[in-house]
Design an enzyme around this catalytic site. Structure first.
Site, PDB file in Angstrom:
ATOM      1  N   ASP A   2       5.823   0.811   4.264  1.00 41.50           N
ATOM      2  CA  ASP A   2       4.395   0.651   4.514  1.00 41.50           C
ATOM      3  C   ASP A   2       4.096  -0.259   5.705  1.00 41.50           C
ATOM      4  OD1 ASP A   2       5.419  -1.397   3.006  1.00 41.50           O
ATOM      5  OD2 ASP A   2       3.995  -1.225   1.362  1.00 41.50           O
TER       6      ASP A   2
ATOM      7  N   HIS B 266       7.125  -6.405  -6.565  1.00 39.54           N
ATOM      8  CA  HIS B 266       6.040  -7.315  -6.975  1.00 39.54           C
ATOM      9  C   HIS B 266       6.143  -7.718  -8.453  1.00 39.54           C
ATOM     10  CE1 HIS B 266       4.032  -6.964  -3.191  1.00 39.54           C
ATOM     11  NE2 HIS B 266       3.778  -5.678  -3.322  1.00 39.54           N
TER      12      HIS B 266
HETATM   13 ZN   LIG Z   1       4.369  -2.690   0.068  1.00 38.55          ZN
END
Ligand SMILES: [Zn+2]
Length: 308
Positions: free
Chosen positions: A245, A127
């Site tokens: 995830d 990110h």
């Molecule tokens: Zn993630």
């Protein structure tokens, strides 16, 4: 002969975003425990991650951003950069080791000392944009490693595979319209960070998937979209943004992958590398917050990397 490296560093445990934050050092502890319980440690080559150098980091992040990060490190306690991303006194030590792990992995693979590598590091990176920390990420580890392969080793074509449940907006920011780097990804959509679904860059193969997607649909998407793009690009090295995830048990997302899906996709990536005449694969940990499913999935992924 061991062909798979496991790269980590104790400094990666120093980064702390506060009690109950899901991106915590327990994640690395769970991976270590499971690795040993599985007896996998006997089959891997262990390396300590070096710190990435400013030169290596500047290939992705401008110097002004690196200086800003360094000067934001608190002397005590925790300093929030955004509601879910915070620095503690050990954050930069951990971030530099995490980025350095990918650089070392790239060097080891391209020198032929190992076939492939898994970097068990935190903070994660995908990110982190060129000039923006966000989503638990500070330095974009996978982007720094990929640029190291291109700039320091002279590779002309590399690929990044991202199966984290979240879109790797930072990696896209680093490589959008860079034809040397193909990025293929899936991510839950609409979902944090609410990007990626509208990218038209030809080197970005983003596949948004709805909540509730299971492994059979994931495999079909990989087969139909990632694989033709990877084969056409003919990467000389493949990097994996390995977030776990999207696992069925991970509450961070709502996708239903299980260990066998991670094994399968790892084997697909290895198969593309072999079709391209090499075995150059470097995998770097991104997300994965349910400690049990994270550790089991990492072990399954490493077993697939190591052909065990
Ligand atoms: Zn993630």
């Amino acid at each position: 002969m061991t062909t798979t490296a496991f790269i980590t560093h104790r400094d990666c445990w120093l980064h702390d975003m506060g009690t109950f934050h899901p991106e915590c050092s327990d994640r690395l502890a769970a991976i270590n425990d499971r690795l040993i319980a599985a007896g996998l440690d006997l089959y891997l080559s262990f390396y300590d991650a070096p710190e990435a150098t400013p030169e290596q980091i500047r290939r992705v992040h401008p110097e002004s951003y690196l200086n800003e990060l360094t000067s934001s490190v608190p002397e005590h306690g925790i300093r929030h950069l955004d509601p879910d991303t915070a620095m503690s006194p050990g954050t930069m030590k951990a971030a530099l080791r995490s980025a350095g792990a990918g650089v070392l992995a790239t060097d080891l693979v391209l020198k032929g000392e190992i076939e492939n590598a898994f970097c068990a590091v935190r903070p994660p990176g995908h990110h982190a944009e060129r000039s923006k920390a966000m989503g638990f990420c500070f330095l974009n580890n996978i982007a720094i490693a990929a640029r190291h392969a291109v700039d320091a080793h002279g590779l002309e074509r590399v690929a990044i595979v991202d199966f984290d449940v979240h879109h790797g907006n930072g990696t896209e920011d680093a490589f959008r319209d860079d034809p040397r780097v193909l990025m293929v990804s899936i991510f839950q959509h609409p979902f944090y960070p609410y990007s990626g679904a509208d990218c038209t860059a030809p080197n970005m193969v983003n596949v948004p998937i709805p909540a509730g997607t299971r492994g059979d649909a994931f495999r079909q998407i990989v087969t139909d979209t990632w694989m033709p793009a990877l084969r056409a690009h003919k990467p000389q090295m493949i990097f994996i943004s390995a977030g776990f995830d999207a696992h069925y048990e991970d509450d961070m997302g709502s996708i239903g992958l299980v260990e066998s899906d991670y094994v399968w996709v790892t084997q697909q990536v290895k198969a593309v590398a072999e079709e391209c005449g090499h075995k150059n694969v470097v995998s770097i940990l991104e997300g994965g917050y349910s400690l049990s499913s994270l550790a089991r999935s990492v072990v399954a992924h490493i077993k697939a990397l190591a052909d065990l």
